[in-house]
Design an enzyme around this catalytic site. Sequence first.
Site, PDB file in Angstrom:
ATOM      1  N   HIS A  97       0.827  -1.212   0.000  1.00 13.23           N
ATOM      2  CA  HIS A  97       0.000   0.000   0.000  1.00 13.23           C
ATOM      3  C   HIS A  97       0.856   1.255   0.000  1.00 13.23           C
ATOM      4  CE1 HIS A  97      -3.373  -2.598   0.829  1.00 13.23           C
ATOM      5  NE2 HIS A  97      -2.734  -3.083   1.862  1.00 13.23           N
ATOM      6  N   HIS A 122       5.909   6.459   6.564  1.00  9.37           N
ATOM      7  CA  HIS A 122       5.576   5.994   5.221  1.00  9.37           C
ATOM      8  C   HIS A 122       5.062   7.176   4.419  1.00  9.37           C
ATOM      9  CE1 HIS A 122       1.879   5.671   7.661  1.00  9.37           C
ATOM     10  NE2 HIS A 122       1.356   6.241   6.587  1.00  9.37           N
ATOM     11  N   HIS A 124       2.498   8.975   1.214  1.00  2.00           N
ATOM     12  CA  HIS A 124       1.305   8.947   0.376  1.00  2.00           C
ATOM     13  C   HIS A 124       1.504   9.924  -0.778  1.00  2.00           C
ATOM     14  CE1 HIS A 124      -1.178   6.770   3.353  1.00  2.00           C
ATOM     15  NE2 HIS A 124      -0.485   7.470   4.246  1.00  2.00           N
ATOM     16  N   GLU A 128      -2.514  13.174   1.561  1.00  5.80           N
ATOM     17  CA  GLU A 128      -3.905  12.858   1.884  1.00  5.80           C
ATOM     18  C   GLU A 128      -4.594  14.085   2.453  1.00  5.80           C
ATOM     19  OE1 GLU A 128      -3.330   9.221   4.394  1.00  5.80           O
ATOM     20  OE2 GLU A 128      -4.357   8.309   2.692  1.00  5.80           O
ATOM     21  N   HIS A 141       4.003  10.282   6.741  1.00  2.22           N
ATOM     22  CA  HIS A 141       3.299  10.108   8.024  1.00  2.22           C
ATOM     23  C   HIS A 141       4.239   9.417   8.998  1.00  2.22           C
ATOM     24  CE1 HIS A 141      -1.011  10.304   6.142  1.00  2.22           C
ATOM     25  NE2 HIS A 141      -0.519  11.498   6.414  1.00  2.22           N
ATOM     26  N   THR A 209      -5.629   6.396   8.264  1.00  4.19           N
ATOM     27  CA  THR A 209      -6.200   6.684   6.939  1.00  4.19           C
ATOM     28  C   THR A 209      -6.269   5.427   6.075  1.00  4.19           C
ATOM     29  OG1 THR A 209      -4.076   7.252   5.930  1.00  4.19           O
ATOM     30  CG2 THR A 209      -5.294   9.044   7.003  1.00  4.19           C
TER      31      THR A 209
HETATM   32 ZN   LIG Z   1      -0.324   7.323   6.248  1.00  5.67          ZN
END
Ligand SMILES: [Zn+2]
Length: 259
Positions: A97, A122, A124, A128, A141, A209
Site C-alpha cells: 500500500h 511511510h 502517500h 492525503e 506520516h 487513513t
Molecule cells: Zn499514512
Amino acid sequence: MNNAPRATLRTAAAGGLLALLSIAGHCAEPQAHPHWSYSGQTGPNKWSEIDSKFTSCSQGKVQSPIDIHTADAKHAALSELKFDYQASPLKVIDNGHTIQVNYAPGSFLTVDGKRYELLQFHFHKPSEERIDGKRYALVAHLVHKNAEGELAVVGVLMEPGAKRPMIKTIFDNLPLQKEKEVEVPGVSINIATLLPENHAHYTFSGSLTTPPCSEGVKWFVMKTPVPVSSQQIAQFGHVYKMNARPVQASNGRVVEIND
Ligand SMILES: [Zn+2]
C-alpha cells in the site's frame, strides 16, 4: 483398458479438488490480510464492506484525512512538539500500500506531557490531507505510539523543490519484493532531517487513513512543507502512482493551530 481412463479421470478429479482447495485456501488468506486498494471494487468507498473489522471506515465520525480550513483553525497555546529523534538503521518495506521505513526503538515525540515512540514512517502520493483545499505532491506520516497504546501521527507535507538527501537514501533502496522488510547494510537515516525547521502545526483528532480506519489518533500536520525533487516524487510514483484516501467529513471537528 476401461479402468485406466477412469483411474486417470479420478486422479484428475482429485487433482481438480486439490486445485479448488488451494484456491479456497488462497481465498481464505485475505481474511487475515483482506485485500483493499485505492480504486475500484476494493477502493476507499468499499473498505467497510471488505471486512467486518473495517466498519469505522464508513461509520466513524472522526475519520482522517481532512481538509484543514486555516481560517477556522483555533490558536492553541499548548501542544508544542518536542522531537527527540535518533538515527536508525535503514529498514524498508513495500507493504503493498506504501513504502514504509521501520524505525529502531529510542526515538520520541513528546507533546502535552505524553511521550510517544516513533515506530515507522511511510508516504502517500499525493498528500492525503489538504490545506484549504490544496493537496501537496507527497506527505510522510510519522507514526508514534505511547505506553498506553495511543497513536500520534506527524504529517510532513512535501512539495517540488530541492532534492532531499534523506529521501534519496530511502528511494534509492526501494525493495524489489513486496511485503518483505529489507535492511540496507551499513546505511542509517535520521528522520529529524526530514522535519521542517519551523515546527508550527495543525492538530486535531482523527483516525488511521487506511483500514481498519481506527479512531483515537492524534494528528499533527506540519504547517511548513519541505522540498523534495520532482525526480524523487516521480521515483515514488513509479511504485505508487496514487495511494491517498479522499478527505473525510470534519463533522464539526476543531482544528487547532500552534505557531
Ligand atoms: Zn499514512
